[in-house]
Design an enzyme around this catalytic site. Sequence first.
Site, PDB file in Angstrom:
ATOM      1  N   GLU A   1     -11.720   9.401  -2.718  1.00  0.00           N
ATOM      2  CA  GLU A   1     -12.321   9.678  -1.567  1.00  0.00           C
ATOM      3  C   GLU A   1     -13.534  10.732  -1.908  1.00  0.00           C
ATOM      4  O   GLU A   1     -13.273  11.375  -2.840  1.00  0.00           O
ATOM      5  CB  GLU A   1     -11.589   9.997  -0.506  1.00  0.00           C
TER       6      GLU A   1
ATOM      7  N   ASP B   1      -0.730  15.906   5.525  1.00  0.00           N
ATOM      8  CA  ASP B   1      -1.480  15.260   4.505  1.00  0.00           C
ATOM      9  C   ASP B   1      -2.862  16.043   4.404  1.00  0.00           C
ATOM     10  O   ASP B   1      -4.027  15.631   4.781  1.00  0.00           O
ATOM     11  CB  ASP B   1      -2.048  13.796   5.120  1.00  0.00           C
TER      12      ASP B   1
ATOM     13  N   CYS C   1      -6.597  14.050   6.775  1.00  0.00           N
ATOM     14  CA  CYS C   1      -6.498  12.741   7.221  1.00  0.00           C
ATOM     15  C   CYS C   1      -7.834  12.198   7.668  1.00  0.00           C
ATOM     16  O   CYS C   1      -8.503  12.837   8.399  1.00  0.00           O
ATOM     17  CB  CYS C   1      -5.418  12.659   8.340  1.00  0.00           C
TER      18      CYS C   1
ATOM     19  N   HIS D   1      -7.638   4.447  -4.685  1.00  0.00           N
ATOM     20  CA  HIS D   1      -8.803   4.863  -4.335  1.00  0.00           C
ATOM     21  C   HIS D   1      -9.132   6.408  -4.233  1.00  0.00           C
ATOM     22  O   HIS D   1      -8.253   6.945  -4.026  1.00  0.00           O
ATOM     23  CB  HIS D   1      -9.105   4.314  -2.664  1.00  0.00           C
TER      24      HIS D   1
ATOM     25  N   GLU E   1     -13.917   4.785   5.874  1.00  0.00           N
ATOM     26  CA  GLU E   1     -12.890   5.099   6.633  1.00  0.00           C
ATOM     27  C   GLU E   1     -13.423   5.362   7.827  1.00  0.00           C
ATOM     28  O   GLU E   1     -14.670   5.747   7.997  1.00  0.00           O
ATOM     29  CB  GLU E   1     -12.335   6.527   5.933  1.00  0.00           C
TER      30      GLU E   1
ATOM     31  N   ASN F   1      -8.851  -0.068   7.175  1.00  0.00           N
ATOM     32  CA  ASN F   1      -7.760   0.894   7.368  1.00  0.00           C
ATOM     33  C   ASN F   1      -7.195   0.703   9.040  1.00  0.00           C
ATOM     34  O   ASN F   1      -7.852   1.100   9.823  1.00  0.00           O
ATOM     35  CB  ASN F   1      -7.989   2.272   7.129  1.00  0.00           C
TER      36      ASN F   1
ATOM     37  N   ASP G   1      -6.273  10.328  -2.931  1.00  0.00           N
ATOM     38  CA  ASP G   1      -6.905  11.550  -2.288  1.00  0.00           C
ATOM     39  C   ASP G   1      -8.240  11.671  -3.179  1.00  0.00           C
ATOM     40  O   ASP G   1      -8.998  10.791  -3.206  1.00  0.00           O
ATOM     41  CB  ASP G   1      -6.033  12.534  -2.256  1.00  0.00           C
TER      42      ASP G   1
ATOM     43  N   TYR H   1       0.771  -1.374   0.029  1.00  0.00           N
ATOM     44  CA  TYR H   1       0.018   0.046   0.048  1.00  0.00           C
ATOM     45  C   TYR H   1       0.791   0.987   0.143  1.00  0.00           C
ATOM     46  O   TYR H   1       2.087   1.216   0.611  1.00  0.00           O
ATOM     47  CB  TYR H   1      -0.880   0.026   1.284  1.00  0.00           C
TER      48      TYR H   1
ATOM     49  N   ASP I   1      -2.885   5.674  -2.889  1.00  0.00           N
ATOM     50  CA  ASP I   1      -4.038   6.620  -2.531  1.00  0.00           C
ATOM     51  C   ASP I   1      -3.987   8.032  -3.422  1.00  0.00           C
ATOM     52  O   ASP I   1      -2.846   8.603  -3.391  1.00  0.00           O
ATOM     53  CB  ASP I   1      -3.477   7.206  -0.980  1.00  0.00           C
TER      54      ASP I   1
ATOM     55  N   ARG J   1     -13.578   5.500  -1.480  1.00  0.00           N
ATOM     56  CA  ARG J   1     -13.362   5.640  -0.137  1.00  0.00           C
ATOM     57  C   ARG J   1     -14.609   6.703   0.193  1.00  0.00           C
ATOM     58  O   ARG J   1     -14.650   7.620  -0.385  1.00  0.00           O
ATOM     59  CB  ARG J   1     -11.911   6.204   0.044  1.00  0.00           C
TER      60      ARG J   1
END
Length: 299
Positions: free
Chosen positions: A118, A62, A126, A116, A191, A213, A91, A48, A89, A161
């Site tokens: 989101e 982040d 985060c 993914h 999440e 996660n 975002d 990952y 990731d 996500r």
Amino acid sequence: MLYSTTPAHEKRRLFRERLASGELLRFPGAFNPLSARLIERKGFDGVYISGAVLSADLGLPDIGLTTLSEVAGRGGQIARMTDLPAIIDADTGFGEPMNVARTIQTLEDAGLAGTHIEDQINPKRCGHLDGKSVVDEDTAAKRIRAAVDARRDPNFLIMARTDIRAVEGLDAAVDRAKALVDAGADAIFPEAMRTLEEFAAMRAALDVPILANMTEFGKSDLFTTDQLRDVGVNMVIWPVSLLRMAMGAADRALDTLLDEGGLTSRLGEMQHRADLYDLLDYEQYNHFDQGVFNFTVGR
């Protein structure tokens, strides 16, 4: 030696086959290419690549400050180092639906096995911090539809996500996940689930793979792989764990240098030079140059 000999499309095909089996696949987070090789050697199922790790690697929080080129570039460096599938990731997809489409094709070209997207607003934060906000369902669905439409390799995994659990509760998370599956998502990353029962509820509501996660110091309890398997989770990530371990060790080493003037007392905690060279497959480079590996590393 050098990079993975398994082409990206074959990594994706094999990954999708394993994911369809229903088994739990384990994806520790790599913080650089060398750690990805170590993850493979230890026998894990995939790698990952966390947005939080990529931003931290640049000394940034982040909150969506990294660019697509930075993420794809580092992701490609990590993915090419291992025969394992690498999920990255992305975002919020780096912009509007057309930007999301470009993101997918760029990540495909970089050799990733999946990503993914989101449903947070920009700037994101985060997933385990308070104060998150999510976009409306239509906007979230448009991101996923754009990703699916842009995909060229059907085995490239497009995961949705959703961060809505922390904003509106579990029922809203289930409803949002269903809508994202209807938009074409191959898998769901819910999440900040708080309990095993919440994962079980998500599993009961969906007929696609789900991801857990297990990030430390967040909203979720740290469940074991056996616990997650028992409630039907298909993938589990430990996104920042190796970076946290490495930075913790580096912090202690620097303190020792200040206190003792050297690191002799911590030699037992270090990766030995011989182990590093073995992980790098140093000896195999002699195939090109007989003068490269002409030494013995003593222990």
